[in-house]
Scaffold this motif. Structure first.
Motif, PDB file in Angstrom:
ATOM      1  N   ALA A  38       0.829  -1.205   0.000  1.00  0.00           N
ATOM      2  CA  ALA A  38       0.000   0.000   0.000  1.00  0.00           C
ATOM      3  C   ALA A  38       0.861   1.251   0.000  1.00  0.00           C
ATOM      4  O   ALA A  38       0.551   2.229  -0.660  1.00  0.00           O
ATOM      5  CB  ALA A  38      -0.920  -0.018   1.206  1.00  0.00           C
ATOM      6  N   ALA A  39       1.982   1.183   0.739  1.00  0.00           N
ATOM      7  CA  ALA A  39       2.852   2.361   0.808  1.00  0.00           C
ATOM      8  C   ALA A  39       3.417   2.674  -0.567  1.00  0.00           C
ATOM      9  O   ALA A  39       3.611   3.829  -0.926  1.00  0.00           O
ATOM     10  CB  ALA A  39       3.961   2.115   1.807  1.00  0.00           C
ATOM     11  N   ALA A  40       3.676   1.595  -1.352  1.00  0.00           N
ATOM     12  CA  ALA A  40       4.279   1.812  -2.677  1.00  0.00           C
ATOM     13  C   ALA A  40       3.234   2.315  -3.670  1.00  0.00           C
ATOM     14  O   ALA A  40       3.581   2.925  -4.670  1.00  0.00           O
ATOM     15  CB  ALA A  40       4.870   0.515  -3.167  1.00  0.00           C
ATOM     16  N   TYR A  41       1.990   2.061  -3.410  1.00  0.00           N
ATOM     17  CA  TYR A  41       0.920   2.433  -4.353  1.00  0.00           C
ATOM     18  C   TYR A  41       0.702   3.943  -4.340  1.00  0.00           C
ATOM     19  O   TYR A  41       0.677   4.538  -3.259  1.00  0.00           O
ATOM     20  CB  TYR A  41      -0.386   1.725  -3.958  1.00  0.00           C
ATOM     21  CG  TYR A  41      -1.594   2.180  -4.747  1.00  0.00           C
ATOM     22  CD1 TYR A  41      -1.875   1.652  -5.999  1.00  0.00           C
ATOM     23  CD2 TYR A  41      -2.440   3.176  -4.245  1.00  0.00           C
ATOM     24  CE1 TYR A  41      -2.972   2.089  -6.720  1.00  0.00           C
ATOM     25  CE2 TYR A  41      -3.541   3.618  -4.969  1.00  0.00           C
ATOM     26  CZ  TYR A  41      -3.797   3.067  -6.201  1.00  0.00           C
ATOM     27  OH  TYR A  41      -4.876   3.507  -6.924  1.00  0.00           O
ATOM     28  N   PRO A  42       0.518   4.585  -5.446  1.00  0.00           N
ATOM     29  CA  PRO A  42       0.626   4.069  -6.798  1.00  0.00           C
ATOM     30  C   PRO A  42       2.022   4.353  -7.356  1.00  0.00           C
ATOM     31  O   PRO A  42       2.554   5.423  -7.171  1.00  0.00           O
ATOM     32  CB  PRO A  42      -0.428   4.880  -7.547  1.00  0.00           C
ATOM     33  CG  PRO A  42      -0.500   6.198  -6.808  1.00  0.00           C
ATOM     34  CD  PRO A  42      -0.072   5.935  -5.393  1.00  0.00           C
ATOM     35  N   GLU A  43       2.559   3.383  -8.052  1.00  0.00           N
ATOM     36  CA  GLU A  43       3.895   3.597  -8.607  1.00  0.00           C
ATOM     37  C   GLU A  43       3.870   3.668 -10.132  1.00  0.00           C
ATOM     38  O   GLU A  43       4.894   3.679 -10.779  1.00  0.00           O
ATOM     39  CB  GLU A  43       4.858   2.516  -8.115  1.00  0.00           C
ATOM     40  CG  GLU A  43       4.279   1.126  -8.195  1.00  0.00           C
ATOM     41  CD  GLU A  43       5.183   0.044  -7.626  1.00  0.00           C
ATOM     42  OE1 GLU A  43       6.159   0.386  -6.946  1.00  0.00           O
ATOM     43  OE2 GLU A  43       4.889  -1.130  -7.886  1.00  0.00           O
ATOM     44  N   LYS A  44       2.680   3.720 -10.690  1.00  0.00           N
ATOM     45  CA  LYS A  44       2.539   3.902 -12.152  1.00  0.00           C
ATOM     46  C   LYS A  44       1.184   4.575 -12.389  1.00  0.00           C
ATOM     47  O   LYS A  44       0.363   4.679 -11.460  1.00  0.00           O
ATOM     48  CB  LYS A  44       2.646   2.555 -12.870  1.00  0.00           C
ATOM     49  CG  LYS A  44       1.592   1.551 -12.434  1.00  0.00           C
ATOM     50  CD  LYS A  44       1.684   0.256 -13.222  1.00  0.00           C
ATOM     51  CE  LYS A  44       0.534  -0.660 -12.873  1.00  0.00           C
ATOM     52  NZ  LYS A  44       0.469  -1.904 -13.533  1.00  0.00           N
ATOM     53  N   PRO A  45       0.918   5.052 -13.607  1.00  0.00           N
ATOM     54  CA  PRO A  45      -0.356   5.744 -13.860  1.00  0.00           C
ATOM     55  C   PRO A  45      -1.590   4.900 -13.522  1.00  0.00           C
ATOM     56  O   PRO A  45      -1.573   3.687 -13.644  1.00  0.00           O
ATOM     57  CB  PRO A  45      -0.294   6.044 -15.360  1.00  0.00           C
ATOM     58  CG  PRO A  45       1.157   6.109 -15.658  1.00  0.00           C
ATOM     59  CD  PRO A  45       1.807   5.082 -14.767  1.00  0.00           C
ATOM     60  N   ILE A  46      -2.620   5.596 -13.089  1.00  0.00           N
ATOM     61  CA  ILE A  46      -3.896   4.958 -12.739  1.00  0.00           C
ATOM     62  C   ILE A  46      -4.892   5.283 -13.846  1.00  0.00           C
ATOM     63  O   ILE A  46      -4.911   6.419 -14.339  1.00  0.00           O
ATOM     64  CB  ILE A  46      -4.417   5.541 -11.402  1.00  0.00           C
ATOM     65  CG1 ILE A  46      -3.439   5.206 -10.274  1.00  0.00           C
ATOM     66  CG2 ILE A  46      -5.822   5.065 -11.068  1.00  0.00           C
ATOM     67  CD1 ILE A  46      -3.641   6.053  -9.038  1.00  0.00           C
ATOM     68  N   THR A  47      -5.702   4.320 -14.202  1.00  0.00           N
ATOM     69  CA  THR A  47      -6.729   4.570 -15.229  1.00  0.00           C
ATOM     70  C   THR A  47      -8.110   4.642 -14.572  1.00  0.00           C
ATOM     71  O   THR A  47      -8.475   3.756 -13.811  1.00  0.00           O
ATOM     72  CB  THR A  47      -6.732   3.430 -16.282  1.00  0.00           C
ATOM     73  OG1 THR A  47      -5.453   3.428 -16.917  1.00  0.00           O
ATOM     74  CG2 THR A  47      -7.812   3.633 -17.328  1.00  0.00           C
ATOM     75  N   ILE A  48      -8.830   5.719 -14.873  1.00  0.00           N
ATOM     76  CA  ILE A  48     -10.240   5.777 -14.461  1.00  0.00           C
ATOM     77  C   ILE A  48     -11.070   5.502 -15.714  1.00  0.00           C
ATOM     78  O   ILE A  48     -10.983   6.238 -16.706  1.00  0.00           O
ATOM     79  CB  ILE A  48     -10.632   7.149 -13.873  1.00  0.00           C
ATOM     80  CG1 ILE A  48      -9.821   7.452 -12.599  1.00  0.00           C
ATOM     81  CG2 ILE A  48     -12.136   7.190 -13.568  1.00  0.00           C
ATOM     82  CD1 ILE A  48     -10.174   8.776 -11.936  1.00  0.00           C
ATOM     83  N   VAL A  49     -11.842   4.440 -15.673  1.00  0.00           N
ATOM     84  CA  VAL A  49     -12.734   4.129 -16.800  1.00  0.00           C
ATOM     85  C   VAL A  49     -13.999   4.972 -16.650  1.00  0.00           C
ATOM     86  O   VAL A  49     -14.626   4.994 -15.579  1.00  0.00           O
ATOM     87  CB  VAL A  49     -13.076   2.622 -16.847  1.00  0.00           C
ATOM     88  CG1 VAL A  49     -14.174   2.341 -17.872  1.00  0.00           C
ATOM     89  CG2 VAL A  49     -11.837   1.798 -17.160  1.00  0.00           C
ATOM     90  N   VAL A  50     -14.336   5.694 -17.709  1.00  0.00           N
ATOM     91  CA  VAL A  50     -15.594   6.448 -17.767  1.00  0.00           C
ATOM     92  C   VAL A  50     -16.480   5.674 -18.743  1.00  0.00           C
ATOM     93  O   VAL A  50     -16.091   5.481 -19.897  1.00  0.00           O
ATOM     94  CB  VAL A  50     -15.349   7.893 -18.271  1.00  0.00           C
ATOM     95  CG1 VAL A  50     -16.660   8.574 -18.619  1.00  0.00           C
ATOM     96  CG2 VAL A  50     -14.591   8.686 -17.224  1.00  0.00           C
ATOM     97  N   PRO A  51     -17.651   5.190 -18.306  1.00  0.00           N
ATOM     98  CA  PRO A  51     -18.433   4.333 -19.192  1.00  0.00           C
ATOM     99  C   PRO A  51     -19.285   5.081 -20.227  1.00  0.00           C
ATOM    100  O   PRO A  51     -20.306   4.573 -20.669  1.00  0.00           O
ATOM    101  CB  PRO A  51     -19.292   3.530 -18.207  1.00  0.00           C
ATOM    102  CG  PRO A  51     -19.474   4.432 -17.040  1.00  0.00           C
ATOM    103  CD  PRO A  51     -18.258   5.296 -16.958  1.00  0.00           C
ATOM    104  N   PHE A  52     -18.859   6.281 -20.576  1.00  0.00           N
ATOM    105  CA  PHE A  52     -19.545   7.086 -21.599  1.00  0.00           C
ATOM    106  C   PHE A  52     -18.506   7.810 -22.461  1.00  0.00           C
ATOM    107  O   PHE A  52     -17.324   7.862 -22.098  1.00  0.00           O
ATOM    108  CB  PHE A  52     -20.484   8.106 -20.938  1.00  0.00           C
ATOM    109  CG  PHE A  52     -21.606   7.450 -20.189  1.00  0.00           C
ATOM    110  CD1 PHE A  52     -22.675   6.876 -20.867  1.00  0.00           C
ATOM    111  CD2 PHE A  52     -21.586   7.372 -18.803  1.00  0.00           C
ATOM    112  CE1 PHE A  52     -23.693   6.232 -20.167  1.00  0.00           C
ATOM    113  CE2 PHE A  52     -22.588   6.739 -18.101  1.00  0.00           C
ATOM    114  CZ  PHE A  52     -23.655   6.163 -18.791  1.00  0.00           C
ATOM    115  N   ALA A  53     -18.981   8.382 -23.557  1.00  0.00           N
ATOM    116  CA  ALA A  53     -18.090   9.031 -24.520  1.00  0.00           C
ATOM    117  C   ALA A  53     -17.357  10.241 -23.929  1.00  0.00           C
ATOM    118  O   ALA A  53     -17.833  10.871 -22.984  1.00  0.00           O
ATOM    119  CB  ALA A  53     -18.918   9.470 -25.728  1.00  0.00           C
ATOM    120  N   ALA A  54     -16.214  10.547 -24.508  1.00  0.00           N
ATOM    121  CA  ALA A  54     -15.430  11.720 -24.094  1.00  0.00           C
ATOM    122  C   ALA A  54     -16.211  13.006 -24.359  1.00  0.00           C
ATOM    123  O   ALA A  54     -16.977  13.093 -25.320  1.00  0.00           O
ATOM    124  CB  ALA A  54     -14.116  11.745 -24.864  1.00  0.00           C
TER     125      ALA A  54
END
Ligand code: ASP
Length: 323
Positions: A18-34
């Motif tokens: 947990a301490a190491a998190y996050p060590e790379k990009p995080i993705t948030i999924v949006v379930p609709f169009a941009a």
């Protein structure tokens, strides 16, 4: 003794992860169009959320279609490591009543992180509609039965729920035109290809201010304070007694995401939702940022369960299903 040592070692490993998190990009999924309302909230939130997550990049991935169920299903099946999150809206609670076969279990396939905001909706129309006020719109709808195109973001979307209840209340059936989100639906409304739409103020306020669409009413029982929307009547006061649709957004992770990571995202969210710039931007678009106990996973889960119970019967009574 051995057991205690093992427990301590496991706790230390979990703590280190947990301490190491996050060590790379995080993705948030949006379930609709941009470019739509859910996407706008997610992109705005991503910027402030990153500050509480080691300044890691927070990427938005738009997975639109089937009223938000495709994107939510993708997250339900993603690795539970904190690097894939879901920002969804009221569709989390309305989809189970609409789909005969759901690709996930709403209450059991996710870790609930917390609620983000509440957003009212507006009833808008193409600028070329002859009606200028809500009573004029109703007359136009009555006169054009069978020819009305109502845009939405697919079965289970907020625009679908609002449009469904509106048709039911007026007893006028309309042809629904589903999109992958209300951003592409708005493009067609601006182009005059569809007639009306019910959508979040976060998507409609700018277009209403610019005079590019006609605004007829708000869907909450109280008028709104946002200057561009304050003059709009409520549907409730306009004859559709009790009409009240206000939507919300929440954040989720795949089931099994370690509690320490869920807590870390929740802490980052609590800080992000206090950011004065974020609050100001949300308020300018008619949204209310959540700062109360609903910004907590367990409370939000209870709220979603209550929303499933609240909307299920109304949707089932309207008899709309998809396989
Ligand atoms: N506003 C859309 C809806 O009707 C979703 C979106 O495009 O964000 O649910």
């Amino acid at each position: 003794m051995k057991k205690t040592l093992l427990a301590l070692t496991l706790a230390a490993i979990a703590g280190a992860a947990a301490a190491a998190y996050p060590e790379k990009p995080i993705t948030i999924v949006v379930p609709f169009a941009a470019g739509g309302p859910t996407d706008k909230v997610a992109r705005d939130l991503a910027v402030v959320l990153a500050k509480g997550l080691n300044n890691q990049t927070v990427i938005i991935e738009n997975v639109g279609g089937a009223g938000g169920t495709l994107g939510a299903a993708k997250v339900a099946k993603a690795a539970p490591d904190g690097y894939t999150l879901l920002l969804h809206h009221i569709g989390m609670a309305t989809s189970p009543a609409l789909y005969r076969k759901m690709p996930y279990d709403t209450l059991n396939d996710f870790e609930y992180i917390g609620m983000v905001n509440e957003v009212p909706m507006t009833l808008i129309g193409r600028s070329t509609l002859p009606a200028n006020t809500y009573p004029e719109l109703v007359k136009w709808l009555e006169a054009n039965k069978g020819k009305i195109n109502l845009a939405n973001a697919g079965l289970g979307a907020a625009s679908h729920l609002c449009g469904l209840l509106f048709q039911q209340a007026l007893k006028i059936d309309m042809t629904t035109v589903p999109y992958k989100g209300t951003a592409p639906a708005m493009t067609d409304l601006l182009g005059g290809q569809v007639d009306i739409m019910c959508d979040q103020t976060t998507n409609t306020t700018g277009q209403i201010e610019a005079g590019k669409v006609k605004a007829f009413a708000v869907t909450t029982t109280k008028r709104l304070a946002t200057p561009a929307l304050a003059k709009l009547p409520t549907l409730d006061e306009s004859g559709l007694k009790g009409f009240n649709v206000s939507i919300w957004h929440g954040m989720y992770a795949p089931k099994g995401t370690p509690k320490a990571i869920v807590d870390q995202v929740n802490t980052a969210m609590k800080a992000a939702l206090k950011d004065p710039e974020f609050i100001k931007r949300q308020e300018a678009l008619g949204a209310v940022v959540v700062t109360d106990s609903r910004l907590n996973g367990a409370e939000h889960k209870k709220f979603v369960a209550a929303e499933i119970d609240k909307w299920g019967p109304a949707i089932k009574a309207a008899g709309q299903y998809a396989d």
